[in-house]
Design a protein around this motif. Sequence first.
Motif, mmCIF file in Angstrom:
data_model
loop_
_atom_site.group_PDB
_atom_site.id
_atom_site.type_symbol
_atom_site.label_atom_id
_atom_site.label_comp_id
_atom_site.label_asym_id
_atom_site.label_seq_id
_atom_site.Cartn_x
_atom_site.Cartn_y
_atom_site.Cartn_z
ATOM 1 N N ALA A 282 13.088 25.674 -17.336
ATOM 2 C CA ALA A 282 12.288 25.663 -16.119
ATOM 3 C C ALA A 282 10.834 26.061 -16.349
ATOM 4 O O ALA A 282 10.028 26.004 -15.436
ATOM 5 C CB ALA A 282 12.917 26.602 -15.096
ATOM 6 N N GLU A 283 10.475 26.452 -17.558
ATOM 7 C CA GLU A 283 9.111 26.889 -17.850
ATOM 8 C C GLU A 283 8.159 25.694 -17.798
ATOM 9 O O GLU A 283 8.352 24.702 -18.494
ATOM 10 C CB GLU A 283 9.077 27.535 -19.238
ATOM 11 N N THR A 284 7.110 25.800 -16.991
ATOM 12 C CA THR A 284 6.132 24.717 -16.906
ATOM 13 C C THR A 284 5.226 24.765 -18.135
ATOM 14 O O THR A 284 5.170 25.774 -18.846
ATOM 15 C CB THR A 284 5.266 24.844 -15.642
ATOM 16 N N ALA A 285 4.487 23.695 -18.335
ATOM 17 C CA ALA A 285 3.567 23.644 -19.474
ATOM 18 C C ALA A 285 2.498 24.727 -19.351
ATOM 19 O O ALA A 285 2.163 25.381 -20.338
ATOM 20 C CB ALA A 285 2.931 22.262 -19.567
ATOM 21 N N ALA A 286 1.996 24.949 -18.148
ATOM 22 C CA ALA A 286 0.972 25.981 -17.943
ATOM 23 C C ALA A 286 1.533 27.371 -18.232
ATOM 24 O O ALA A 286 0.860 28.207 -18.843
ATOM 25 C CB ALA A 286 0.430 25.911 -16.525
ATOM 26 N N GLU B 7 0.761 23.440 -33.261
ATOM 27 C CA GLU B 7 0.385 22.047 -33.505
ATOM 28 C C GLU B 7 0.997 21.173 -32.410
ATOM 29 O O GLU B 7 2.215 20.971 -32.374
ATOM 30 C CB GLU B 7 0.857 21.587 -34.889
ATOM 31 N N LEU B 8 0.175 20.675 -31.518
ATOM 32 C CA LEU B 8 0.666 19.916 -30.373
ATOM 33 C C LEU B 8 1.329 18.607 -30.764
ATOM 34 O O LEU B 8 2.261 18.165 -30.096
ATOM 35 C CB LEU B 8 -0.485 19.653 -29.390
ATOM 36 N N ASP B 9 0.879 17.993 -31.854
ATOM 37 C CA ASP B 9 1.481 16.733 -32.275
ATOM 38 C C ASP B 9 2.864 16.925 -32.891
ATOM 39 O O ASP B 9 3.616 15.964 -33.038
ATOM 40 C CB ASP B 9 0.568 15.966 -33.232
ATOM 41 N N LEU B 10 3.218 18.151 -33.221
ATOM 42 C CA LEU B 10 4.534 18.436 -33.792
ATOM 43 C C LEU B 10 5.475 19.044 -32.758
ATOM 44 O O LEU B 10 6.642 19.307 -33.064
ATOM 45 C CB LEU B 10 4.387 19.391 -34.981
ATOM 46 N N ASP B 11 4.990 19.270 -31.560
ATOM 47 C CA ASP B 11 5.777 19.877 -30.493
ATOM 48 C C ASP B 11 6.289 18.775 -29.566
ATOM 49 O O ASP B 11 5.512 17.936 -29.121
ATOM 50 C CB ASP B 11 4.889 20.852 -29.701
ATOM 51 N N PRO B 12 7.583 18.781 -29.256
ATOM 52 C CA PRO B 12 8.115 17.741 -28.358
ATOM 53 C C PRO B 12 7.447 17.731 -26.979
ATOM 54 O O PRO B 12 7.380 16.696 -26.336
ATOM 55 C CB PRO B 12 9.595 18.095 -28.210
ATOM 56 N N LEU C 111 1.575 20.187 -22.880
ATOM 57 C CA LEU C 111 0.734 21.337 -23.201
ATOM 58 C C LEU C 111 -0.732 20.934 -23.249
ATOM 59 O O LEU C 111 -1.604 21.673 -22.784
ATOM 60 C CB LEU C 111 1.156 21.966 -24.526
ATOM 61 N N GLU C 112 -0.997 19.763 -23.811
ATOM 62 C CA GLU C 112 -2.377 19.288 -23.891
ATOM 63 C C GLU C 112 -2.967 19.078 -22.499
ATOM 64 O O GLU C 112 -4.121 19.428 -22.238
ATOM 65 C CB GLU C 112 -2.444 18.003 -24.710
ATOM 66 N N LEU D 214 -9.478 24.010 -19.317
ATOM 67 C CA LEU D 214 -10.846 23.778 -19.777
ATOM 68 C C LEU D 214 -11.681 23.001 -18.761
ATOM 69 O O LEU D 214 -12.891 22.855 -18.940
ATOM 70 C CB LEU D 214 -10.841 23.010 -21.102
ATOM 71 N N GLY D 215 -11.017 22.473 -17.725
ATOM 72 C CA GLY D 215 -11.729 21.662 -16.740
ATOM 73 C C GLY D 215 -12.052 20.284 -17.255
ATOM 74 O O GLY D 215 -12.975 19.636 -16.791
ATOM 75 N N ALA D 216 -11.279 19.818 -18.219
ATOM 76 C CA ALA D 216 -11.500 18.496 -18.815
ATOM 77 C C ALA D 216 -10.431 17.535 -18.327
ATOM 78 O O ALA D 216 -9.350 17.936 -17.930
ATOM 79 C CB ALA D 216 -11.453 18.592 -20.339
ATOM 80 N N ALA D 217 -10.737 16.266 -18.394
ATOM 81 C CA ALA D 217 -9.760 15.249 -18.020
ATOM 82 C C ALA D 217 -8.880 14.946 -19.218
ATOM 83 O O ALA D 217 -9.364 14.771 -20.322
ATOM 84 C CB ALA D 217 -10.477 13.983 -17.568
ATOM 85 N N ALA D 218 -7.589 14.904 -18.992
ATOM 86 C CA ALA D 218 -6.644 14.570 -20.063
ATOM 87 C C ALA D 218 -6.010 13.225 -19.766
ATOM 88 O O ALA D 218 -4.803 13.074 -19.735
ATOM 89 C CB ALA D 218 -5.576 15.651 -20.196
#
Length: 135
Positions: A23-27, A68-73, A78-79, A86-90
């Motif tokens: 149930a843990e959210t990415a944030a 390492e985000l690319d190694l995390d399912p 998370l990104e 950061l206030g950036a668009a993903a």
Amino acid sequence: MQYGAAAEQAWYTPAVVAPAAAAETAAERVERLASESAVVVFSVSTCCMCHAVKRLFCGMGVHPAVHELDLDPRGRELERALACLLGAAAAPGAAPIVPVVFIGGRLVGAMDRVMAAHINGSLVPLLKEAGALWL
């Protein structure tokens, strides 16, 4: 001279991905991971800027927890959570927002903020305050 995975492990140790509650959210996960170590770097293993920030810390005698985000399912989630912080668009296809650095559980920011803090002399006091640097 060593190359590849052995050389990478010689100067930093990636953080072990611990199983978390479903149930843990990415944030929430970002917040939890950021508070588990004095210095935390969210990275992508093939990113040259991520490599540079990890080398900066290791060169200072600081050994960050590296995720390492690319190694995390759940790396994409998370990104997106980091981009919101950061206030950036993903948006899909957008430039990666990594590296993202937390010191003492507080968001420092991306590479530009870390390098600015290093150049203006505020990075070392932050590291000392977080207990990541003793000199």
